[in-house]
Each structure stands twice: as C-alpha cells, then as structure tokens.
Design a protein around this motif. Structure first.
Motif, mmCIF file in Angstrom:
data_model
loop_
_atom_site.group_PDB
_atom_site.id
_atom_site.type_symbol
_atom_site.label_atom_id
_atom_site.label_comp_id
_atom_site.label_asym_id
_atom_site.label_seq_id
_atom_site.Cartn_x
_atom_site.Cartn_y
_atom_site.Cartn_z
ATOM 1 N N UNK A 260 0.843 -1.183 0.000
ATOM 2 C CA UNK A 260 0.000 0.000 0.000
ATOM 3 C C UNK A 260 0.880 1.235 0.000
ATOM 4 N N UNK A 261 0.523 2.238 -0.794
ATOM 5 C CA UNK A 261 1.352 3.437 -0.964
ATOM 6 C C UNK A 261 0.507 4.666 -0.658
ATOM 7 N N UNK A 262 0.800 5.339 0.458
ATOM 8 C CA UNK A 262 0.100 6.555 0.832
ATOM 9 C C UNK A 262 0.946 7.749 0.403
ATOM 10 N N UNK A 263 0.433 8.535 -0.522
ATOM 11 C CA UNK A 263 1.183 9.648 -1.099
ATOM 12 C C UNK A 263 1.035 10.871 -0.203
ATOM 13 N N UNK A 264 2.132 11.581 0.014
ATOM 14 C CA UNK A 264 2.124 12.751 0.884
ATOM 15 C C UNK A 264 1.082 13.767 0.446
#
Length: 488
Positions: A260-264
């Motif tokens: 999972x990739x949470x973008x700033x």
C-alpha cells in the motif's frame, strides 16, 4: 509576612529547586494541578513572581486554571494578600501577579503579539499541556526569556504521538542537568504518589481496573493510549499482533506480496513559512505477515512514485494499492510509465520481467461490493460510509481476530495479521493505528479526519493508511498494470 508551613508531597519536592523546565505527567488523582498551584501561589506571594498560565487555546477565563488559584487562596486564608480580578490575580503584598492566556488565538493562528507581553515573566505554567503543538512550543519557549525564568508543564497523556509527550517523555529534547544544575525535571506521578488519594477515586480505580484494564492504565496510570471506547483499532489488539506468526499454531506463512502506498499530502503552511510536509509511506506484506515499512519526504509526487517503484522491484511485489486522491492523482500514471520502461529494459537484455498490478485506491468512494453481508442483518453498505472506513474496519477485524487467537477464542485462520517485533517503524505504526477514532454519519462508520486529528495535536497517520491499503482485498480498483504492459 511570616512564611507558612506548606506540606508538599515527597514526589513533588524536586520541583522546589530552580530549573528551566518542570514537567509532571501521569494519571488522575495524582494532585499535579493542586500541587503546582500551591507552589506557584507561594512563589507569587513570597518572591513576587509574575506567572502566566497558558492553554493551547483559551476562549474564556473558564478554560484556564483561574478557579484553582482562587480556591488555593481561599483555602490558605490569603484573601488579604491577593486582589482577585475577573481575568487576573494580583498580589498586594509582593507586587507579583497571575495572568491567563491562550498560546493560539485559533486552531491555526498564534497569539504572537500577546506572547511578547510575557517576556519579563518569571514562570509560565501549561496545565493540560498534552495538545500543545510543536508550533506553539517553538513560539512560547523563546518568549520566556527573563533570567531564571521557568516553564512548568503538567498533563495527563492522551496518546504517544502528541508533541508534548514526544518532546518531554518519549524522545526528550532537553537534558536533566546543564552546567551542573537541574535543567529539565520530568517525573511521572500517579495516584500512588498521593497520600491523600480520596476514597471515592480509589473505588473508581479498583472497579475500572477489573472492568477495563486498558482504560485503567490510561486514566489512573497515565499511559498514553487511544480512547478505548472510540478507537477503531485498540492498542491491545495491535499488541497481540506482534510476532503473532510465532505464537499462533498453523499461522499461514504463504500468500501474495501486496503493498500500500500513501502519497504525501504536500507541504503545509504558507509560502513565507512552510512547514515540513507529511511523509510518503509504503507498507508491504507477504501473506498475513507485514514485511516492510518505509516513509520518506518528496515534494514532487512523481519523485515519490519513482522511489516507491524501486521498492516494488526490490521486493518483488505482486500488487500495489495507491492512494490516488489529490496530489496522488498523477502517481498511477507515473508508475504506469516506470513499469513500461522497466519491462522494455528487461526484454532488451533478455531477463524475465515480473509485473506488478498497480491499483488506484480512492478513499472517498463508496464501499466495495456494498451488498455483501458484513454481519447478520447488516451489509458492507449498511456499515461503512466510504472505502476508507471499510478498509480501516476490515483491518480492525484482522487485529481483533488475531487478539482472539492469542487469547484462546474462536478465530478465522485466513484473517490474521502479524507484525514482526524487529520491523523498522513498528512502534510508530502501532501508535498511528490506535489514534483515529470511530465516527458515525447517519449510522455509517467513518474514520476521524486528519483535520480533526490535527486539532487534537496528532500528526497524519500515513504509515497506518499504507498498511490499510496493503491488507485491502476488495475487488473494485483501477487496475493499471495491463495497460502499462500494453503500452510497453
């Protein structure tokens, strides 16, 4: 006037010596407020101290410790020595005073001009200091610039991510001693240090310890945990997941490699004085075991995508769910380009290429497959307000299921989670997971907003959001890997 004989409990006698910072934290019934009030009143009376009592935001005098000082003066029969005004207390004997102020005029604006007016005061007392933000501390500390001035801090910890707790307890910024003298006195003081702990509170503590041990540790022992009644993922569930794969017989040790990739959310603050941006965060798992966590800062979303793609290639992930709201909207396209370029390079040098499925994950969308039964008589659509709530709710179910397995209760072997004890950033993740509160909108569960968390002094939970996406198993998503491979 003749000095009084004042009984200060042993746990507080360290605060009678000079020090730049005097910090007392702990649970209910420890007499922190009353003792600090007693000592400061004496310093105003006998030494002419000018004291300012701060709150992060003070909308009226009722929000302050004004009434505690009034009660202290009356209790000690000092009415003849003090003039109690509506918003200030003056000492007629020594010329000292006690004033009250908010550090901020609102949730986003500092009381800069007002703060400057306290530069010649002898002490500042921050009662209920747990929500005081880093911005407020950086403004207040240099304001107290008078020679020998002190900063008194008292609070009951709410959660381990609050700046006050981090600054003075979890990751102390100031040394206990400096130049051979006390500099920062920090003590955890609980009801066990109060010889006059009232029987009524003792009964309440004993009953709470039996009925809700976690809440007891928070309320009476000063442990910084999430609100037991409101937290979506309870701290004891997270604790049960630590090394669960080593403790649960038959724990599944195979499965897909999913991330999972949470973008700033980008840089906060105005152009003239920007603050540090939220970090990007990525999490990945192998089957039910969380295998990795990373966070980093990149103002450019495409640069963040490039960094994340490197992790995907290194770890051989099968699937990556990507937060594609706001600044993250461009990230799927950039990953599509990077995937195509990586495949073309692999083909050109004759090596196999392992494709990753990149799935957009839009937290604000409606729940996935809303007509599915979630529990008897309730569907996913009935239960959750949006996709984010569904993701957090299903991850919470995994943690609760794991807790049940660790405690000899029935559990679903396919819905477990394990967090290795040696995993980097594990403690930060554990803190983030337990902070967001469960809210209700027309009977549907919703996750507390990051804006609301910020008001409580809690930073963004980027790592936790990445883990939510890593454990997502829904069907609806914007799969982009096939298009990427066709483009190659």
């Amino acid at each position: 006037m003749t000095s009084e004989v004042i009984d200060i409990f042993p746990a507080y006698r360290d605060y009678l010596q000079p020090a730049r910072f005097k910090v007392a934290y702990g649970g209910r019934g420890s007499a922190k407020t009353r003792t600090f009030c007693t000592i400061l009143t004496s310093n105003v009376l006998y030494h002419g101290w000018r004291v300012v009592c701060f709150r992060e935001i003070m909308e009226s005098i009722a929000d302050s410790v004004y009434q505690e000082f009034v009660a202290e003066i009356e209790r000690r029969g000092l009415d003849d020595h003090f003039e109690i005004l509506k918003t200030e207390i003056k000492c007629k004997t020594s010329g000292g005073c006690i004033r009250f102020s908010g550090i901020k005029a609102s949730a986003t604006r500092l009381n800069t001009q007002k703060l400057k007016g306290f530069s010649d005061f002898d002490a500042a007392w921050l009662e209920e200091a747990n929500p005081v933000t880093d911005e407020s501390w950086r403004a207040l500390i240099p304001t107290m610039r008078k020679s020998g001035s002190e900063i008194w801090v008292s609070f009951n910890p709410e959660n381990p991510l609050e700046n006050t707790y981090q600054r003075f307890v979890a990751d102390p910024m100031y040394p206990p001693e400096k130049d051979g003298r006390a500099y920062c006195i920090v003590k955890k003081i609980n009801f066990t240090d109060n010889p006059r702990f009232p029987r009524e509170l003792q009964d309440d503590a004993e009953l709470m310890q039996l009925s809700d041990p976690e809440l007891y540790r928070h309320v009476y022992l000063g442990e910084p945990v999430a609100d037991n009644a409101l937290s979506i993922i309870k701290p004891m569930w997270v604790q049960a997941a630590i090394d669960a794969h080593l403790h649960i017989d038959g724990f599944p040790m195979t499965g897909g490699k999913i991330g999972g990739f949470d973008v700033s959310g980008g840089v906060e603050g105005d152009v003239a004085a920007p603050k540090m941006q939220d970090p990007n965060a990525i999490a990945w798992r192998y089957g039910c075991v969380l295998s990795g966590l990373e966070e980093w800062h990149d103002e450019n979303p495409n640069a963040a995508a490039d960094y994340a793609h490197g992790i995907v290639m290194r770890e051989g992930l099968d699937t990556l769910h990507i937060d594609n709201i706001g600044v993250g909207a461009s990230v799927p396209g950039e990953l599509r380009r990077l995937e195509a370029a990586a495949k073309a390079k692999a083909i050109s040098i004759g090596i196999p290429f392992r494709a990753c499925r990149y799935n957009g994950w839009t937290a604000s969308e409606s729940p996935d497959r809303p007509d599915r039964e979630y529990m008897p008589g309730k569907t996913h659509g009935d239960m959750f307000a949006n996709l984010k709530a569904q993701g957090w709710g299903l991850l919470a179910d995994r943690f609760r299921n794991t807790w049940q397995a660790r405690n000899g209760l029935p559990y679903d072997r396919k819905q477990l989670i394990s967090i290795p004890s040696g995993l980097p950033l594990r403690e930060k993740l554990a803190a983030e997971l337990s902070q967001p509160r469960r809210e209700s909108v027309n009977g549907h569960m919703k996750v507390e907003s990051k804006k609301s968390l910020k008001k409580r002094g809690i930073p963004s939970h980027n790592l936790a959001d990445a883990v939510v996406m890593a454990y997502w198993e829904g069907q609806r998503s914007a799969t982009i890997s096939d298009e990427a491979l066709r483009a190659a």
